[in-house]
Design a protein around this motif. Sequence first.
Motif, PDB file in Angstrom:
ATOM      1  N   ASP A 107      -5.770  53.096  31.794  1.00  0.00           N
ATOM      2  CA  ASP A 107      -5.180  51.849  32.277  1.00  0.00           C
ATOM      3  C   ASP A 107      -6.222  50.744  32.356  1.00  0.00           C
ATOM      4  OD1 ASP A 107      -2.798  50.519  33.219  1.00  0.00           O
ATOM      5  OD2 ASP A 107      -3.729  50.498  35.199  1.00  0.00           O
ATOM      6  N   ALA A 108      -7.386  51.054  32.919  1.00  0.00           N
ATOM      7  CA  ALA A 108      -8.445  50.051  33.056  1.00  0.00           C
ATOM      8  C   ALA A 108      -8.936  49.553  31.700  1.00  0.00           C
ATOM      9  CB  ALA A 108      -9.608  50.629  33.864  1.00  0.00           C
ATOM     10  N   GLN A 109      -8.977  50.454  30.721  1.00  0.00           N
ATOM     11  CA  GLN A 109      -9.452  50.103  29.381  1.00  0.00           C
ATOM     12  C   GLN A 109      -8.320  49.609  28.476  1.00  0.00           C
ATOM     13  OE1 GLN A 109     -11.383  53.656  27.956  1.00  0.00           O
ATOM     14  NE2 GLN A 109     -12.830  53.669  29.659  1.00  0.00           N
ATOM     15  N   MET A 110      -7.076  49.580  29.015  1.00  0.00           N
ATOM     16  CA  MET A 110      -5.886  49.188  28.244  1.00  0.00           C
ATOM     17  C   MET A 110      -5.806  49.985  26.949  1.00  0.00           C
ATOM     18  SD  MET A 110      -5.629  45.106  28.980  1.00  0.00           S
ATOM     19  CE  MET A 110      -7.339  44.670  28.702  1.00  0.00           C
ATOM     20  N   LYS A 111      -6.025  51.281  27.066  1.00  0.00           N
ATOM     21  CA  LYS A 111      -6.044  52.193  25.928  1.00  0.00           C
ATOM     22  C   LYS A 111      -4.675  52.847  25.758  1.00  0.00           C
ATOM     23  CE  LYS A 111      -8.290  56.373  24.271  1.00  0.00           C
ATOM     24  NZ  LYS A 111      -9.138  57.495  24.648  1.00  0.00           N
ATOM     25  N   ASN A 137       2.753  55.130  34.406  1.00  0.00           N
ATOM     26  CA  ASN A 137       3.841  54.233  34.054  1.00  0.00           C
ATOM     27  C   ASN A 137       3.798  53.810  32.588  1.00  0.00           C
ATOM     28  OD1 ASN A 137       6.240  52.920  34.913  1.00  0.00           O
ATOM     29  ND2 ASN A 137       5.138  50.989  34.848  1.00  0.00           N
ATOM     30  N   SER A 138       2.620  53.711  32.005  1.00  0.00           N
ATOM     31  CA  SER A 138       2.531  53.355  30.583  1.00  0.00           C
ATOM     32  C   SER A 138       3.251  54.399  29.733  1.00  0.00           C
ATOM     33  CB  SER A 138       1.077  53.238  30.139  1.00  0.00           C
ATOM     34  OG  SER A 138       0.457  52.159  30.776  1.00  0.00           O
ATOM     35  N   CYS A 139       3.015  55.661  30.029  1.00  0.00           N
ATOM     36  CA  CYS A 139       3.685  56.726  29.270  1.00  0.00           C
ATOM     37  C   CYS A 139       5.189  56.718  29.509  1.00  0.00           C
ATOM     38  CB  CYS A 139       3.090  58.091  29.621  1.00  0.00           C
ATOM     39  SG  CYS A 139       1.499  58.368  28.803  1.00  0.00           S
ATOM     40  N   ARG A 180       7.269  67.102  35.993  1.00  0.00           N
ATOM     41  CA  ARG A 180       6.298  66.946  37.081  1.00  0.00           C
ATOM     42  C   ARG A 180       4.998  67.673  36.731  1.00  0.00           C
ATOM     43  NH1 ARG A 180       8.866  68.991  41.984  1.00  0.00           N
ATOM     44  NH2 ARG A 180       9.864  66.955  42.007  1.00  0.00           N
ATOM     45  N   ASP A 181       5.124  68.921  36.273  1.00  0.00           N
ATOM     46  CA  ASP A 181       3.937  69.701  35.903  1.00  0.00           C
ATOM     47  C   ASP A 181       3.195  69.051  34.743  1.00  0.00           C
ATOM     48  OD1 ASP A 181       4.591  71.523  37.887  1.00  0.00           O
ATOM     49  OD2 ASP A 181       5.435  73.007  36.486  1.00  0.00           O
ATOM     50  N   PHE A 182       3.931  68.609  33.742  1.00  0.00           N
ATOM     51  CA  PHE A 182       3.326  67.955  32.585  1.00  0.00           C
ATOM     52  C   PHE A 182       2.559  66.702  33.027  1.00  0.00           C
ATOM     53  CE2 PHE A 182       3.381  64.739  29.272  1.00  0.00           C
ATOM     54  CZ  PHE A 182       2.788  65.415  28.219  1.00  0.00           C
ATOM     55  N   ALA A 183       3.196  65.901  33.859  1.00  0.00           N
ATOM     56  CA  ALA A 183       2.558  64.662  34.305  1.00  0.00           C
ATOM     57  C   ALA A 183       1.262  64.944  35.062  1.00  0.00           C
ATOM     58  CB  ALA A 183       3.524  63.861  35.171  1.00  0.00           C
ATOM     59  N   LYS A 184       1.284  65.922  35.919  1.00  0.00           N
ATOM     60  CA  LYS A 184       0.088  66.246  36.707  1.00  0.00           C
ATOM     61  C   LYS A 184      -1.014  66.848  35.841  1.00  0.00           C
ATOM     62  CE  LYS A 184       2.371  66.885  41.148  1.00  0.00           C
ATOM     63  NZ  LYS A 184       2.812  67.864  42.157  1.00  0.00           N
ATOM     64  N   GLN A 185      -0.626  67.735  34.909  1.00  0.00           N
ATOM     65  CA  GLN A 185      -1.626  68.437  34.107  1.00  0.00           C
ATOM     66  C   GLN A 185      -2.136  67.631  32.916  1.00  0.00           C
ATOM     67  OE1 GLN A 185       0.171  72.192  33.076  1.00  0.00           O
ATOM     68  NE2 GLN A 185       0.513  72.727  35.222  1.00  0.00           N
ATOM     69  N   GLU A 186      -1.241  66.893  32.267  1.00  0.00           N
ATOM     70  CA  GLU A 186      -1.611  66.217  31.021  1.00  0.00           C
ATOM     71  C   GLU A 186      -1.822  64.712  31.147  1.00  0.00           C
ATOM     72  OE1 GLU A 186      -2.389  67.869  28.371  1.00  0.00           O
ATOM     73  OE2 GLU A 186      -1.634  69.834  28.973  1.00  0.00           O
ATOM     74  N   LEU A 187      -1.108  64.065  32.054  1.00  0.00           N
ATOM     75  CA  LEU A 187      -1.199  62.608  32.156  1.00  0.00           C
ATOM     76  C   LEU A 187      -2.162  62.133  33.238  1.00  0.00           C
ATOM     77  CD1 LEU A 187       2.559  61.617  31.692  1.00  0.00           C
ATOM     78  CD2 LEU A 187       0.771  61.882  29.947  1.00  0.00           C
ATOM     79  N   LEU A 188      -2.201  62.837  34.352  1.00  0.00           N
ATOM     80  CA  LEU A 188      -3.053  62.412  35.466  1.00  0.00           C
ATOM     81  C   LEU A 188      -4.536  62.349  35.094  1.00  0.00           C
ATOM     82  CD1 LEU A 188      -3.198  61.512  38.390  1.00  0.00           C
ATOM     83  CD2 LEU A 188      -3.254  63.938  39.061  1.00  0.00           C
ATOM     84  N   PRO A 189      -5.079  63.364  34.407  1.00  0.00           N
ATOM     85  CA  PRO A 189      -6.489  63.252  34.023  1.00  0.00           C
ATOM     86  C   PRO A 189      -6.702  62.047  33.091  1.00  0.00           C
ATOM     87  CG  PRO A 189      -5.726  65.510  33.768  1.00  0.00           C
ATOM     88  CD  PRO A 189      -4.499  64.660  34.015  1.00  0.00           C
ATOM     89  N   GLY A 190      -7.487  61.103  33.526  1.00  0.00           N
ATOM     90  CA  GLY A 190      -7.809  59.948  32.697  1.00  0.00           C
ATOM     91  C   GLY A 190      -6.859  58.772  32.813  1.00  0.00           C
ATOM     92  N   VAL A 191      -5.823  58.861  33.645  1.00  0.00           N
ATOM     93  CA  VAL A 191      -4.850  57.768  33.701  1.00  0.00           C
ATOM     94  C   VAL A 191      -5.488  56.456  34.169  1.00  0.00           C
ATOM     95  CG1 VAL A 191      -3.962  58.269  36.046  1.00  0.00           C
ATOM     96  CG2 VAL A 191      -2.506  57.103  34.378  1.00  0.00           C
ATOM     97  N   ILE A 192      -6.375  56.509  35.149  1.00  0.00           N
ATOM     98  CA  ILE A 192      -7.015  55.291  35.663  1.00  0.00           C
ATOM     99  C   ILE A 192      -7.890  54.663  34.584  1.00  0.00           C
ATOM    100  CG2 ILE A 192      -8.583  54.343  37.413  1.00  0.00           C
ATOM    101  CD1 ILE A 192      -5.802  55.272  38.478  1.00  0.00           C
ATOM    102  N   GLU A 193      -8.650  55.486  33.869  1.00  0.00           N
ATOM    103  CA  GLU A 193      -9.528  54.977  32.812  1.00  0.00           C
ATOM    104  C   GLU A 193      -8.716  54.377  31.665  1.00  0.00           C
ATOM    105  OE1 GLU A 193      -9.729  58.119  34.098  1.00  0.00           O
ATOM    106  OE2 GLU A 193     -11.541  57.886  35.295  1.00  0.00           O
TER     107      GLU A 193
END
Length: 187
Positions: free
Chosen positions: A32-36, A81-83, A17-30
């Motif tokens: 996903d939108a850029q299919m990166k 979800n990609s990760c 949970r901590d990892f997801a919030k700290q490392e994955l949440l920043p930039g997740v929308i971008e």
Amino acid sequence: MYFTLTEEQIAVREAARDFAKQELLPGVIERDAQMKFPKEEVRKMGEMGFLGMMVSPEYGGGGMDTISYVLAMEEISKVDNSCSVIMSVNNSLVCWGIEKMGNEDQKLKYLPKLATGEFMGCFGLTEPDHGSNPSGMTTNFKDMGDHYLLNGAKMWISNAPFADVAVVWAKDESGRIHGLIVERGME
């Protein structure tokens, strides 16, 4: 039925949970939108042990139980979800298959790198004309003595563009289905 998580399972869930919030949440929308492809985030997941959670410690994995794995997957999925798909394919379809069905040399060669994220794995089953139905599979291989000759086409292979190792399913000359380990760059 009364069910309680162990202290270790709770700790795994909280770490994910901590990892997801700290490392994955920043930039997740971008991303996903850029299919990166989340290359840096996946590297960090490997460092945290999320890519080889159930792999035996003797092969560089965490040796964790299925509940711990599912709890971590759930927390990663809530944020990116990609990760979580990348994590699932590497753990469940690649590492599990190699550990359960591979020989000792294969386990020693691939599992430590897959479990830590040094290598990324993918899984080739689905075919253009037969979907994910193994009985209709046309991909085949022939034992040439010192190598295998693999022929066929696969599609919808998660992680493929970034994978170092693929488990590719094919039929031998008798029609029996086998999983072959194919490294990036092999002919």
